[in-house]
Design an enzyme around this catalytic site. Structure first.
Site, PDB file in Angstrom:
ATOM      1  N   GLN A 173       0.850  -1.200   0.000  1.00  0.00           N
ATOM      2  CA  GLN A 173       0.000   0.000   0.000  1.00  0.00           C
ATOM      3  C   GLN A 173       0.881   1.243   0.000  1.00  0.00           C
ATOM      4  O   GLN A 173       0.393   2.355  -0.094  1.00  0.00           O
ATOM      5  CB  GLN A 173      -0.864   0.016   1.259  1.00  0.00           C
ATOM      6  N   HIS A 187      -1.374   1.569  -4.434  1.00  0.00           N
ATOM      7  CA  HIS A 187      -1.701   2.989  -4.229  1.00  0.00           C
ATOM      8  C   HIS A 187      -0.750   3.911  -4.991  1.00  0.00           C
ATOM      9  O   HIS A 187      -0.608   5.081  -4.645  1.00  0.00           O
ATOM     10  CB  HIS A 187      -1.701   3.322  -2.728  1.00  0.00           C
ATOM     11  N   ASN A 218       2.943  -6.974  13.189  1.00  0.00           N
ATOM     12  CA  ASN A 218       2.590  -5.553  13.350  1.00  0.00           C
ATOM     13  C   ASN A 218       2.870  -5.099  14.774  1.00  0.00           C
ATOM     14  O   ASN A 218       2.902  -5.913  15.698  1.00  0.00           O
ATOM     15  CB  ASN A 218       1.088  -5.354  13.045  1.00  0.00           C
TER      16      ASN A 218
HETATM   17  P1  NAD Z   1      -1.538   2.382   8.924  1.00  0.00           P
HETATM   18  O1  NAD Z   1      -0.937   3.692   9.282  1.00  0.00           O
HETATM   19  O2  NAD Z   1      -3.012   2.243   8.994  1.00  0.00           O
HETATM   20  O3  NAD Z   1      -0.939   1.258   9.899  1.00  0.00           O
HETATM   21  C1  NAD Z   1       0.415   1.096  10.119  1.00  0.00           C
HETATM   22  C2  NAD Z   1       0.566   0.063  11.229  1.00  0.00           C
HETATM   23  O4  NAD Z   1       1.953  -0.262  11.301  1.00  0.00           O
HETATM   24  C3  NAD Z   1       0.132   0.571  12.613  1.00  0.00           C
HETATM   25  O5  NAD Z   1      -0.620  -0.425  13.275  1.00  0.00           O
HETATM   26  C4  NAD Z   1       1.470   0.793  13.324  1.00  0.00           C
HETATM   27  O6  NAD Z   1       1.393   0.624  14.732  1.00  0.00           O
HETATM   28  C5  NAD Z   1       2.329  -0.273  12.678  1.00  0.00           C
HETATM   29  N1  NAD Z   1       3.763   0.005  12.712  1.00  0.00           N
HETATM   30  C6  NAD Z   1       4.391   1.207  12.751  1.00  0.00           C
HETATM   31  N2  NAD Z   1       5.718   1.043  12.742  1.00  0.00           N
HETATM   32  C7  NAD Z   1       5.943  -0.296  12.713  1.00  0.00           C
HETATM   33  C8  NAD Z   1       7.115  -1.091  12.684  1.00  0.00           C
HETATM   34  N3  NAD Z   1       8.330  -0.546  12.710  1.00  0.00           N
HETATM   35  N4  NAD Z   1       6.978  -2.438  12.641  1.00  0.00           N
HETATM   36  C9  NAD Z   1       5.742  -3.016  12.633  1.00  0.00           C
HETATM   37  N5  NAD Z   1       4.596  -2.303  12.665  1.00  0.00           N
HETATM   38  C10 NAD Z   1       4.694  -0.965  12.690  1.00  0.00           C
HETATM   39  O7  NAD Z   1      -0.963   1.966   7.525  1.00  0.00           O
HETATM   40  P2  NAD Z   1      -1.601   1.107   6.346  1.00  0.00           P
HETATM   41  O8  NAD Z   1      -2.350  -0.040   6.897  1.00  0.00           O
HETATM   42  O9  NAD Z   1      -0.520   0.916   5.360  1.00  0.00           O
HETATM   43  O10 NAD Z   1      -2.681   2.050   5.692  1.00  0.00           O
HETATM   44  C11 NAD Z   1      -2.433   3.398   5.498  1.00  0.00           C
HETATM   45  C12 NAD Z   1      -2.378   3.982   4.124  1.00  0.00           C
HETATM   46  O11 NAD Z   1      -1.266   4.814   4.273  1.00  0.00           O
HETATM   47  C13 NAD Z   1      -2.032   3.177   2.922  1.00  0.00           C
HETATM   48  O12 NAD Z   1      -3.038   3.420   2.018  1.00  0.00           O
HETATM   49  C14 NAD Z   1      -0.722   3.785   2.366  1.00  0.00           C
HETATM   50  O13 NAD Z   1      -0.885   4.102   1.000  1.00  0.00           O
HETATM   51  C15 NAD Z   1      -0.553   5.068   3.091  1.00  0.00           C
HETATM   52  N6  NAD Z   1       0.780   5.499   3.610  1.00  0.00           N
HETATM   53  C16 NAD Z   1       1.940   5.118   3.016  1.00  0.00           C
HETATM   54  C17 NAD Z   1       3.165   5.517   3.535  1.00  0.00           C
HETATM   55  C18 NAD Z   1       4.427   5.096   2.827  1.00  0.00           C
HETATM   56  O14 NAD Z   1       4.435   4.965   1.616  1.00  0.00           O
HETATM   57  N7  NAD Z   1       5.506   4.840   3.566  1.00  0.00           N
HETATM   58  C19 NAD Z   1       3.219   6.277   4.687  1.00  0.00           C
HETATM   59  C20 NAD Z   1       2.001   6.672   5.296  1.00  0.00           C
HETATM   60  C21 NAD Z   1       0.792   6.250   4.745  1.00  0.00           C
END
Ligand code: NAD
Length: 252
Positions: free
Chosen positions: A100, A120, A218
């Protein structure tokens, strides 16, 4: 750790593992997630990330280009978890990775493009909002540096990065690849996602629906925890390399 051994045992003999990743896999590279304790939604309004807001707000667009091309832009590097996904691919036991994330770090971490479905989109390309005309990033950057702070397409419409904003269709090529990975998987490992964004999460849940093993790694709860064969609580950069090492030992 006992849970790593349990996850490796659940994946024993599986040769078409789907890896499904979310924002949590990139937090250790310095990119905040959306819904974690330090998540972006604590300070930013999700409505800012709608296509409508982007198209109707020239000031917002100028800020986005500034962030992308300006001197204070940040560069991010893949972390141990991105590299572990590429290592798992190299064992030949992975059908592919659906992410994602829009940050492109799976590719920087060594995963080949054909093994990745970025459902995405990503921040690397540039296209126009009307006809989807693609533009070379270097050319748009040149125009921006020359003072065109809200660059437009030759067709007259607005340019944006190839990230999917709320209200946009998912990119067809990535959707087709994701369907192929999901349909061909015999197990799944979800990493760093609350599994709360649809339709993306459906690709993962479809594998569990076929009664294949599902490992959820997670920090904190996810919306699919009750479906997990094994749940690994902790940091992706710590746990995923250990899981992949265990799987590699199983393969050799
Ligand atoms: P989310 O923010 O809903 O969930 C992220 C999860 O990862 C949380 O439960 C958090 O506690 C956990 N987490 C954080 N750091 C961690 C680690 N080091 N190890 C394990 N777990 C960890 O994210 P999602 O489910 O991907 O959905 C969010 C949307 O955000 C997606 O559609 C995506 O496109 C977008 N997004 C992308 C980025 C990126 O490209 N890096 C950043 C922010 C959001």
């Amino acid at each position: 750790m006992q849970q790593i051994a349990a996850a490796a045992a659940a994946l024993e003999g599986r040769t078409r593992i789907l890896v499904f990743t979310g924002a949590g896999i990139s937090t250790e590279s310095g990119i905040p997630d959306f819904r974690g304790p330090e998540g972006v939604w604590k300070t930013v309004d999700p409505k800012d990330f709608t296509l409508r807001h982007y198209v109707t707000n020239a000031e917002f667009r100028r800020r986005r280009w500034q962030r992308r091309f300006g001197e204070d832009r940040r560069e991010y590097r893949p972390n141990a978890a991105h590299k572990a996904v590429a290592d798992l691919w190299a064992t030949g036991r992975m059908v592919g990775c659906i992410t994602q994330n829009i940050d492109g770090l799976h590719l920087d971490g060594g995963l080949p493009p054909t093994a990745l479905a970025e459902v995405h989109g990503n921040t690397r390309g540039i296209e126009c909002v009307a006809g989807g005309h693609r533009h070379a990033v270097a050319a748009v950057r040149r125009r921006w540096l020359d003072g065109d702070l809200d660059p437009q397409c030759h067709c007259g419409s607005i340019l944006k990065s190839t990230v999917v904003l709320f209200g946009e269709q998912l990119p067809m090529a990535a959707v087709n690849r994701a369907s192929q990975f999901s349909g061909g998987a015999d197990a799944a490992v979800a990493v760093g996602s609350t599994l709360s964004v649809f339709p993306a999460a459906e690709y993962l849940l479809a594998v569990a629906d076929r009664r294949h093993p599902l490992i959820i790694l997670n920090m904190g709860p996810t919306d699919a925890d009750e479906l997990a064969t094994v749940r690994l609580e902790g940091k992706a950069g710590d746990l995923l390399p250990r899981l992949v090492d265990a799987l590699r030992a199983d393969t050799e």
